[in-house]
Design a protein around this motif. Sequence first.
Motif, PDB file in Angstrom:
ATOM      1  N   VAL A 258      47.354  33.920  32.127  1.00  0.00           N
ATOM      2  CA  VAL A 258      46.853  32.669  32.706  1.00  0.00           C
ATOM      3  C   VAL A 258      47.993  31.904  33.372  1.00  0.00           C
ATOM      4  CG1 VAL A 258      45.865  30.419  32.135  1.00  0.00           C
ATOM      5  CG2 VAL A 258      44.902  32.484  31.126  1.00  0.00           C
ATOM      6  N   TYR A 259      49.156  31.882  32.717  1.00  0.00           N
ATOM      7  CA  TYR A 259      50.311  31.176  33.276  1.00  0.00           C
ATOM      8  C   TYR A 259      50.748  31.817  34.591  1.00  0.00           C
ATOM      9  CZ  TYR A 259      54.842  28.831  33.440  1.00  0.00           C
ATOM     10  OH  TYR A 259      55.922  28.081  33.818  1.00  0.00           O
ATOM     11  N   GLY A 260      50.728  33.161  34.639  1.00  0.00           N
ATOM     12  CA  GLY A 260      51.104  33.832  35.873  1.00  0.00           C
ATOM     13  C   GLY A 260      50.125  33.575  36.997  1.00  0.00           C
ATOM     14  N   VAL A 261      48.821  33.585  36.677  1.00  0.00           N
ATOM     15  CA  VAL A 261      47.795  33.391  37.703  1.00  0.00           C
ATOM     16  C   VAL A 261      47.782  31.948  38.191  1.00  0.00           C
ATOM     17  CG1 VAL A 261      45.312  33.385  38.119  1.00  0.00           C
ATOM     18  CG2 VAL A 261      46.370  35.300  36.906  1.00  0.00           C
TER      19      VAL A 261
ATOM     20  N   GLY B 281      50.115  29.295  37.237  1.00  0.00           N
ATOM     21  CA  GLY B 281      51.411  28.677  37.474  1.00  0.00           C
ATOM     22  C   GLY B 281      52.158  29.250  38.662  1.00  0.00           C
ATOM     23  N   PHE B 282      52.017  30.557  38.904  1.00  0.00           N
ATOM     24  CA  PHE B 282      52.788  31.196  39.960  1.00  0.00           C
ATOM     25  C   PHE B 282      51.922  31.858  41.029  1.00  0.00           C
ATOM     26  CE2 PHE B 282      55.713  31.167  36.331  1.00  0.00           C
ATOM     27  CZ  PHE B 282      56.805  30.524  36.918  1.00  0.00           C
ATOM     28  N   GLY B 283      50.602  31.683  40.956  1.00  0.00           N
ATOM     29  CA  GLY B 283      49.732  32.228  41.992  1.00  0.00           C
ATOM     30  C   GLY B 283      49.777  33.740  42.077  1.00  0.00           C
ATOM     31  N   LEU B 284      49.724  34.417  40.920  1.00  0.00           N
ATOM     32  CA  LEU B 284      49.865  35.872  40.911  1.00  0.00           C
ATOM     33  C   LEU B 284      48.778  36.560  41.735  1.00  0.00           C
ATOM     34  CD1 LEU B 284      51.449  38.275  39.881  1.00  0.00           C
ATOM     35  CD2 LEU B 284      50.069  38.240  37.795  1.00  0.00           C
ATOM     36  N   THR B 285      47.551  36.067  41.676  1.00  0.00           N
ATOM     37  CA  THR B 285      46.474  36.687  42.457  1.00  0.00           C
ATOM     38  C   THR B 285      46.740  36.527  43.955  1.00  0.00           C
ATOM     39  OG1 THR B 285      45.193  34.633  42.207  1.00  0.00           O
ATOM     40  CG2 THR B 285      44.720  36.423  40.670  1.00  0.00           C
ATOM     41  N   SER B 286      47.263  35.380  44.367  1.00  0.00           N
ATOM     42  CA  SER B 286      47.595  35.181  45.780  1.00  0.00           C
ATOM     43  C   SER B 286      48.729  36.108  46.203  1.00  0.00           C
ATOM     44  CB  SER B 286      47.990  33.722  46.023  1.00  0.00           C
ATOM     45  OG  SER B 286      46.923  32.849  45.737  1.00  0.00           O
ATOM     46  N   ILE B 287      49.709  36.284  45.318  1.00  0.00           N
ATOM     47  CA  ILE B 287      50.822  37.182  45.623  1.00  0.00           C
ATOM     48  C   ILE B 287      50.311  38.610  45.793  1.00  0.00           C
ATOM     49  CG2 ILE B 287      52.931  38.218  44.682  1.00  0.00           C
ATOM     50  CD1 ILE B 287      53.534  35.536  43.385  1.00  0.00           C
ATOM     51  N   LEU B 288      49.435  39.047  44.890  1.00  0.00           N
ATOM     52  CA  LEU B 288      48.879  40.393  44.991  1.00  0.00           C
ATOM     53  C   LEU B 288      48.071  40.572  46.270  1.00  0.00           C
ATOM     54  CD1 LEU B 288      47.750  41.086  41.311  1.00  0.00           C
ATOM     55  CD2 LEU B 288      49.481  42.349  42.593  1.00  0.00           C
ATOM     56  N   ARG B 289      47.264  39.580  46.605  1.00  0.00           N
ATOM     57  CA  ARG B 289      46.449  39.664  47.823  1.00  0.00           C
ATOM     58  C   ARG B 289      47.352  39.714  49.062  1.00  0.00           C
ATOM     59  NH1 ARG B 289      43.542  35.778  46.707  1.00  0.00           N
ATOM     60  NH2 ARG B 289      44.553  34.133  47.906  1.00  0.00           N
TER      61      ARG B 289
ATOM     62  N   VAL C 252      61.464  31.548  40.642  1.00  0.00           N
ATOM     63  CA  VAL C 252      60.707  32.601  39.958  1.00  0.00           C
ATOM     64  C   VAL C 252      59.537  33.050  40.827  1.00  0.00           C
ATOM     65  CG1 VAL C 252      59.252  33.121  37.963  1.00  0.00           C
ATOM     66  CG2 VAL C 252      61.405  31.887  37.650  1.00  0.00           C
ATOM     67  N   ASN C 253      58.877  32.098  41.503  1.00  0.00           N
ATOM     68  CA  ASN C 253      57.743  32.435  42.361  1.00  0.00           C
ATOM     69  C   ASN C 253      58.171  33.342  43.506  1.00  0.00           C
ATOM     70  OD1 ASN C 253      56.016  31.503  44.968  1.00  0.00           O
ATOM     71  ND2 ASN C 253      54.756  31.566  43.128  1.00  0.00           N
ATOM     72  N   VAL C 254      59.288  33.022  44.162  1.00  0.00           N
ATOM     73  CA  VAL C 254      59.790  33.870  45.248  1.00  0.00           C
ATOM     74  C   VAL C 254      60.191  35.237  44.701  1.00  0.00           C
ATOM     75  CG1 VAL C 254      61.572  34.117  47.012  1.00  0.00           C
ATOM     76  CG2 VAL C 254      60.536  31.891  46.595  1.00  0.00           C
ATOM     77  N   GLY C 255      60.821  35.245  43.522  1.00  0.00           N
ATOM     78  CA  GLY C 255      61.196  36.507  42.897  1.00  0.00           C
ATOM     79  C   GLY C 255      59.988  37.370  42.588  1.00  0.00           C
ATOM     80  N   MET C 256      58.882  36.735  42.169  1.00  0.00           N
ATOM     81  CA  MET C 256      57.667  37.495  41.881  1.00  0.00           C
ATOM     82  C   MET C 256      57.101  38.118  43.150  1.00  0.00           C
ATOM     83  SD  MET C 256      55.675  35.172  39.037  1.00  0.00           S
ATOM     84  CE  MET C 256      54.272  36.297  39.031  1.00  0.00           C
ATOM     85  N   VAL C 257      57.180  37.400  44.279  1.00  0.00           N
ATOM     86  CA  VAL C 257      56.721  37.972  45.548  1.00  0.00           C
ATOM     87  C   VAL C 257      57.503  39.240  45.856  1.00  0.00           C
ATOM     88  CG1 VAL C 257      56.575  37.597  48.034  1.00  0.00           C
ATOM     89  CG2 VAL C 257      55.951  35.758  46.458  1.00  0.00           C
ATOM     90  N   MET C 258      58.825  39.183  45.696  1.00  0.00           N
ATOM     91  CA  MET C 258      59.670  40.341  45.974  1.00  0.00           C
ATOM     92  C   MET C 258      59.389  41.472  44.986  1.00  0.00           C
ATOM     93  SD  MET C 258      63.250  38.363  46.703  1.00  0.00           S
ATOM     94  CE  MET C 258      64.078  39.900  47.106  1.00  0.00           C
ATOM     95  N   PHE C 259      59.263  41.124  43.704  1.00  0.00           N
ATOM     96  CA  PHE C 259      59.051  42.149  42.685  1.00  0.00           C
ATOM     97  C   PHE C 259      57.722  42.858  42.876  1.00  0.00           C
ATOM     98  CE2 PHE C 259      57.195  43.372  38.590  1.00  0.00           C
ATOM     99  CZ  PHE C 259      58.149  44.268  38.146  1.00  0.00           C
ATOM    100  N   VAL C 260      56.658  42.102  43.117  1.00  0.00           N
ATOM    101  CA  VAL C 260      55.336  42.713  43.290  1.00  0.00           C
ATOM    102  C   VAL C 260      55.322  43.594  44.533  1.00  0.00           C
ATOM    103  CG1 VAL C 260      52.908  42.225  43.757  1.00  0.00           C
ATOM    104  CG2 VAL C 260      54.122  40.902  42.033  1.00  0.00           C
ATOM    105  N   SER C 261      55.980  43.149  45.615  1.00  0.00           N
ATOM    106  CA  SER C 261      56.027  43.951  46.838  1.00  0.00           C
ATOM    107  C   SER C 261      56.701  45.291  46.582  1.00  0.00           C
ATOM    108  CB  SER C 261      56.777  43.188  47.935  1.00  0.00           C
ATOM    109  OG  SER C 261      56.125  41.983  48.255  1.00  0.00           O
TER     110      SER C 261
END
Length: 320
Positions: free
Chosen positions: A96-99, A101-109, A201-210
């Motif tokens: 829930v925190y990832g979705v 707090g950091f927009g994980l679903t948006s990052i994945l999309r 952390v949010n920018v890092g998650m974009v890079m990591f997921v990519s």
Amino acid sequence: LLGLVFLGETLGALNLEWSPLANAAAVAGGLITLLAAIAATNRARGRPAVAIPQDVGRVELALFVIVPALLPLIFNGQWRSAAVTAAANVLLLALVYGVIGFGLTSILRWTLGRLAGQLRASLELFARAIPLLMIFSVVLFLTVEMWEVFSDLPTASFVGLAILFVGLGATFLVARLPREVKAIEREAAADAPPLDRSESVNVGMVMFVSQALQVLSVSVAIGAFFAAVGVLVIDEAQTQAWIGGAPDVLVEFTLFDHTAVLTAELLRVAGAIAAFTGLYFAISMLTDDVYRREFLEELTSEMRQSFRERSEYLRLVRGG
């Protein structure tokens, strides 16, 4: 969501060996326990006992993890069930925190929409890193020892090995993220206020997921390749000779004059090679300067607009 899960976990007080009346009493007792914990927290904060929490802070999160886990322990003495409940609640909070707090679903999309372009950008790295590994993998794929090891490997050990490889690959991808987040910040937002911790952390998650999706795509492609090779080249008799017993045939069909079989052992071996290839590709991403420069340039250009909008947002907020 948390409230529904919180109430649903009153079922942790159930015991299938009890009578329906005893289970009903246990569920009622569990519900009373949950409500009593909420009431005690409200009273400690000087609020009415039956008030709905106005926000979700550390105390509420702690109650969400701890109190439902106590129910199977109190009513049934099931400490394992209590530990599993607590762990599941922690994982749910992390999700829930990832979705949220950091927009994980948006990052994945966003990442999935650009995956084809990113794979094209990593094609040069793939062409340099994979050929030698493919030669090694083909030789390994056709060795008896490989089939003997993975055909007899317990499922738990196989899953544990896969988790180990995924963990190592993720560690390699995360290793340089702080430095590269700073590089993107310098290139895309040189005049903007520095990123705070959550934004970094949010920018890092974009890079990591990519990058993780690129590694996953390569691993799946390699696994499918070896599964196809096995179906075309290795028949049931050969598999039986290698593993020393009858294989677990999942699919059997006739291809021209060849009886092709897809076995569980073949999928295990192909999966093991795919996991090793993914780990190797993740390391190549970390060490190949040409790939990282191109990847960072593409990501920086994509995120430059986001940084500009952030700067404008901060200007308006501070100006107001």
